[in-house]
Design an enzyme around this catalytic site. Structure first.
Site, PDB file in Angstrom:
ATOM      1  N   CYS A   2       0.828  -1.191   0.000  1.00  0.00           N
ATOM      2  CA  CYS A   2       0.000   0.000   0.000  1.00  0.00           C
ATOM      3  C   CYS A   2       0.874   1.257   0.000  1.00  0.00           C
ATOM      4  CB  CYS A   2      -0.883  -0.003   1.236  1.00  0.00           C
ATOM      5  SG  CYS A   2      -1.787  -1.541   1.404  1.00  0.00           S
ATOM      6  N   ARG A  27       3.000   0.752  -5.544  1.00  0.00           N
ATOM      7  CA  ARG A  27       2.983  -0.030  -4.308  1.00  0.00           C
ATOM      8  C   ARG A  27       1.700  -0.845  -4.156  1.00  0.00           C
ATOM      9  NH1 ARG A  27       6.791   1.366  -0.892  1.00  0.00           N
ATOM     10  NH2 ARG A  27       5.643   0.475   0.828  1.00  0.00           N
ATOM     11  N   TRP A  74      -3.365  -2.369  -1.782  1.00  0.00           N
ATOM     12  CA  TRP A  74      -3.164  -3.664  -2.448  1.00  0.00           C
ATOM     13  C   TRP A  74      -3.675  -4.679  -1.439  1.00  0.00           C
ATOM     14  CZ3 TRP A  74      -0.101  -8.184  -2.063  1.00  0.00           C
ATOM     15  CH2 TRP A  74       0.078  -8.893  -3.251  1.00  0.00           C
ATOM     16  N   ASN A 100      -0.379   0.720   6.171  1.00  0.00           N
ATOM     17  CA  ASN A 100       0.332  -0.214   5.293  1.00  0.00           C
ATOM     18  C   ASN A 100       0.955  -1.266   6.196  1.00  0.00           C
ATOM     19  OD1 ASN A 100       1.902  -1.483   3.330  1.00  0.00           O
ATOM     20  ND2 ASN A 100       3.526   0.033   3.471  1.00  0.00           N
ATOM     21  N   GLY A 101       0.722  -2.537   5.893  1.00  0.00           N
ATOM     22  CA  GLY A 101       1.263  -3.610   6.731  1.00  0.00           C
ATOM     23  C   GLY A 101       0.150  -4.562   7.135  1.00  0.00           C
ATOM     24  N   GLU A 481      15.261 -15.533 -15.545  1.00  0.00           N
ATOM     25  CA  GLU A 481      14.833 -14.137 -15.421  1.00  0.00           C
ATOM     26  C   GLU A 481      14.070 -13.691 -16.676  1.00  0.00           C
ATOM     27  OE1 GLU A 481      14.359 -12.062 -13.254  1.00  0.00           O
ATOM     28  OE2 GLU A 481      14.357 -10.108 -14.226  1.00  0.00           O
ATOM     29  N   LYS A 485      10.241 -12.302 -16.678  1.00  0.00           N
ATOM     30  CA  LYS A 485       9.885 -11.002 -17.245  1.00  0.00           C
ATOM     31  C   LYS A 485       8.691 -11.146 -18.177  1.00  0.00           C
ATOM     32  CE  LYS A 485      11.426  -9.126 -15.292  1.00  0.00           C
ATOM     33  NZ  LYS A 485      11.892  -8.659 -14.046  1.00  0.00           N
ATOM     34  N   GLU A 488       5.378 -12.082 -16.262  1.00  0.00           N
ATOM     35  CA  GLU A 488       4.919 -10.976 -15.415  1.00  0.00           C
ATOM     36  C   GLU A 488       4.105  -9.952 -16.205  1.00  0.00           C
ATOM     37  OE1 GLU A 488       7.969  -9.520 -11.993  1.00  0.00           O
ATOM     38  OE2 GLU A 488       8.833  -9.544 -13.994  1.00  0.00           O
ATOM     39  N   HIS A 504      13.915 -34.730 -19.983  1.00  0.00           N
ATOM     40  CA  HIS A 504      13.337 -35.392 -18.813  1.00  0.00           C
ATOM     41  C   HIS A 504      11.906 -34.922 -18.538  1.00  0.00           C
ATOM     42  CE1 HIS A 504      17.113 -37.346 -18.075  1.00  0.00           C
ATOM     43  NE2 HIS A 504      17.735 -36.180 -18.073  1.00  0.00           N
ATOM     44  N   LYS A 603       4.953  -3.922  -6.736  1.00  0.00           N
ATOM     45  CA  LYS A 603       6.384  -3.638  -6.822  1.00  0.00           C
ATOM     46  C   LYS A 603       7.096  -4.035  -5.537  1.00  0.00           C
ATOM     47  CE  LYS A 603      10.092  -1.829  -8.572  1.00  0.00           C
ATOM     48  NZ  LYS A 603      10.730  -2.738  -9.544  1.00  0.00           N
TER      49      LYS A 603
HETATM   50  C1  G6P Z   1       8.219  -8.147  -6.284  1.00  0.00           C
HETATM   51  C2  G6P Z   1       8.578  -7.364  -7.528  1.00  0.00           C
HETATM   52  C3  G6P Z   1       9.784  -8.002  -8.195  1.00  0.00           C
HETATM   53  C4  G6P Z   1      10.947  -8.096  -7.229  1.00  0.00           C
HETATM   54  C5  G6P Z   1      10.542  -8.826  -5.945  1.00  0.00           C
HETATM   55  C6  G6P Z   1      11.602  -8.683  -4.866  1.00  0.00           C
HETATM   56  O1  G6P Z   1       7.755  -9.407  -6.646  1.00  0.00           O
HETATM   57  O2  G6P Z   1       7.506  -7.348  -8.432  1.00  0.00           O
HETATM   58  O3  G6P Z   1      10.177  -7.213  -9.317  1.00  0.00           O
HETATM   59  O4  G6P Z   1      12.011  -8.754  -7.825  1.00  0.00           O
HETATM   60  O5  G6P Z   1       9.347  -8.259  -5.410  1.00  0.00           O
HETATM   61  O6  G6P Z   1      11.686  -7.329  -4.508  1.00  0.00           O
HETATM   62  P1  G6P Z   1      12.958  -6.645  -3.903  1.00  0.00           P
HETATM   63  O7  G6P Z   1      12.548  -5.216  -3.702  1.00  0.00           O
HETATM   64  O8  G6P Z   1      13.230  -7.348  -2.601  1.00  0.00           O
HETATM   65  O9  G6P Z   1      14.070  -6.811  -4.857  1.00  0.00           O
END
Ligand code: G6P
Length: 608
Positions: A2, A27, A74, A100-101, A481, A485, A488, A504, A603
């Protein structure tokens, strides 16, 4: 998760709150709301959906007042809905709270309050706070806040307004991030700096267990028991444009293009005039390194993927056994941690709840903890023994890009530094690698200059059902990765497989036309990868290879090739990921996805 924004001053609060919340949308964005205090009355507006829903409502029916709190949510407790949106209020409408939390003991507190006659209208944990404040309020709001803090358990950043105290905002922090923006004749609270940058560059970063009484012309900082706190003002040196799109259609594209600079900014201050690595911020002695038996790298998401490359670098150069784990697994596992263990936590935001919990567990078990993070003053930075910052600048798009490449670089520098202390690398080899690293930034620029090929591949594959990524060694780490990407932001099903594992199981999923992205950048694994490409081609796959320019004969085996510049094998990941980021971006673009704010994702994940 949030986002919180608060304002007190002489201007219309609602506009300032919405502006600030726009900078915090990353956020969390399933609902948004504001509470504005005016002439002893609090007006709350809150709606499920994007911030624009709230914005339009306020444009059509303005709400006047110079003090207020706002929130983007969120959802964690209770589905996204108007009722569950923040701010939450007391039944008499005199107290309003944004949070937030997570309040972990909210069920117990809620039942207690219900037995005292309090009526709950939402499914949130936050609502207990507004009712508790009402319960404890006896003419002294600070006293009530202290009592609430003693009662609740969990993580929280809170913004509070009270109709009987119309000259103040109250900010409280435990674990979730919160800052106070220092203005002239006006002050702010926010979850993150970009929200206040339009108004001020001076901020206080609150620590856990601290609170602030924020008035128009003064800010009092104290511990939550009331003990006064003095704190240095943090001067923000980066520009507001750095937190905005700067001409790009999406933050993600802007951040992809910022990688050459981010790499340069992360590398340059760490190389001295003799061309040696100098990690000034670290206090790791040669003796400490000699006694280190193992290293753990702990992280989540993209940062975890950077950690996989870090393992390779640490084992390759420093010759210390390294284990990489996702934080949510590590914290509930049985890790081999003691005082001979170095734990490296990697986190862009420095606030990820699982990573923070893993850090605390590692410290409890006696390990030294070193953080690699992008956010100065973040919880992870503050709680670690050593910090190595990635100087990537603020990353706003949910899908992480420049944080990843700078994390890889930081891990490589760290591995080299440890290797020198461990005497497991010669100075000549070290100089050679550093020389190669110093050209990384311009090599990324080279990739970014020519994106036509990537766009045309995106055009060809954007309506696929499934896309597979294969590789060996560090190419496999990059494949993971790349695949993350893609899924996501484009919502296409995607998997990454160690190329040797295809036979396998996953090979069964390859059909006529299935796109397979094959990373083929490691010289010693080149022939092995060619065999894997043949394997999938024989089943009808459409193969897109990512290879070094010098290996152009790959064109005979693959349907399409994306070239990266010729570099030594160990530094390819920071290059080969770039076309994969772009490919994901253009595929998602073609599919009309909300690239910077993919559905269901946030994020910064500050709850477990
Ligand atoms: C969320 C974000 C990712 C990020 C992950 C870890 O899932 O969407 O992009 O890699 O958190 O976040 P951090 O801030 O700890 O790298």
């Amino acid at each position: 998760m949030c986002g919180i924004m608060g304002y007190i001053g002489a201007k219309e609060a609602s506009q300032i709150l919405i502006d600030g919340l726009e900078k915090l949308e990353y956020r969390g964005y399933d609902s948004a709301g504001v509470a504005i205090l005016n002439e002893g009355q609090i007006q709350v507006r809150k709606f499920k959906g994007r911030l624009s829903v709230l914005k339009e409502n306020i444009e059509q029916h303005p709400v006047e007042g110079n003090i207020g709190i706002g929130h983007t949510r969120w959802a964690t407790h209770g589905e996204p809905s108007d009722i569950n949106s923040h701010p939450h209020k007391s039944s008499d409408n005199k107290i309003s709270v944004v949070h937030n939390g997570i309040i972990e003991n909210y069920i117990e507190v809620k039942e207690e309050l219900q037995s005292l006659g309090y009526n709950f209208i939402s499914d949130t944990d936050t609502e207990v706070i507004s009712h508790l404040l009402d319960y404890y309020y006896n003419g002294d709001i600070l006293d009530a806040v202290k009592k609430v803090i003693n009662k609740i358990e969990g993580a929280y950043a809170l913004g509070i307004v009270h109709a009987d105290n119309p000259d103040m905002l109250i900010a409280v922090k435990k674990d979730s991030p919160l800052i106070v923006g220092i203005g002239e004749g006006e002050n702010f609270i926010a979850s993150d700096i970009p929200a206040v940058l339009k108004h001020t560059r001076k901020v206080y970063i609150l620590e856990s267990g601290e609170m602030a009484i924020v008035k128009k012309d003064s800010i009092s900082l104290m511990k939550t028991d009331g003990t006064p706190v003095t704190k240095e003002v943090f001067n923000v040196t980066w520009d507001i444009e750095a937190a905005e799109k700067g001409g790009y259609e999406h933050f993600m594209l802007k951040e992809i293009y910022e990688q050459p600079k981010a790499i340069k900014d992360t590398l340059s201050p760490r190389i001295n005039s003799n061309g040696e690595i100098k990690l000034d911020s670290l206090n790791i002695s040669d003796d400490y390194v000699k006694n280190t038996k193992r290293i753990y790298i702990i992280a989540c998401g993209t940062a975890y993927h950077a950690g996989l490359i870090g393992k390779d670098m640490l084992e390759r150069y420093a010759r210390i056994p390294t284990i990489v784990d996702v934080a949510s697994e590590f914290r509930y596992g049985e890790p081999f941690i003691d005082s001979d263990t170095l734990v490296i936590v990697v986190s862009q935001s420095g606030e990820t709840a699982d990573t923070l919990a893993a850090l605390r567990l590692a410290k409890e078990k006696g390990a030294r903890v070193l953080a690699i993070t992008n956010v100065v003053g973040s919880s992870i930075a503050r709680e670690s023994d050593d910090v190595l910052y990635t100087w990537a600048g603020p990353e706003i798009a949910v899908a992480s890009t420049k944080a990843y490449t700078t994390q890889i670089l930081a891990l490589t520098l760290l591995a080299l530094d440890i290797a020198i202390k461990n005497k497991s690398i010669t100075h000549e080899d070290m100089d050679f690698i550093i020389k190669n690293l110093s050209h990384l930034s311009e090599k990324i620029e080279e990739i970014l200059l020519n994106t036509e090929n990537i766009k045309s591949i995106a055009e060809r594959i954007h309506s696929s059902q499934s896309i597979f990524y294969i590789g060996r060694g560090i190419d496999y780490d990059v494949a993971r990765e790349g695949s993350l990407k893609l899924k996501e932001i484009s919502y296409i099903h995607s998997e990454s497989i160690a190329a040797g594992e295809l036979k396998h199981g996953t090979l069964a999923l390859i059909e006529e036309g299935t796109p397979v992205i094959a990373l083929v950048t490691q010289d010693r694994l080149y022939d092995k990868m060619l065999s894997n490409i043949k394997e999938v081609k024989a089943r009808g796959a459409y193969v897109i290879a990512v290879a070094k320019k010098e290996n152009s004969e790959i064109e005979k085996s693959a349907d399409k090739v994306i070239y990266i510049p010729d570099v030594i094998d160990e530094i390819t990941p920071a290059l080969s990921i770039v076309p994969l980021q772009l490919l994901s971006y253009y595929v998602a673009y073609k599919r009309g996805c909300d690239i910077d704010k993919p559905k269901n994702l946030a994020k910064s994940v500050t709850v477990e």
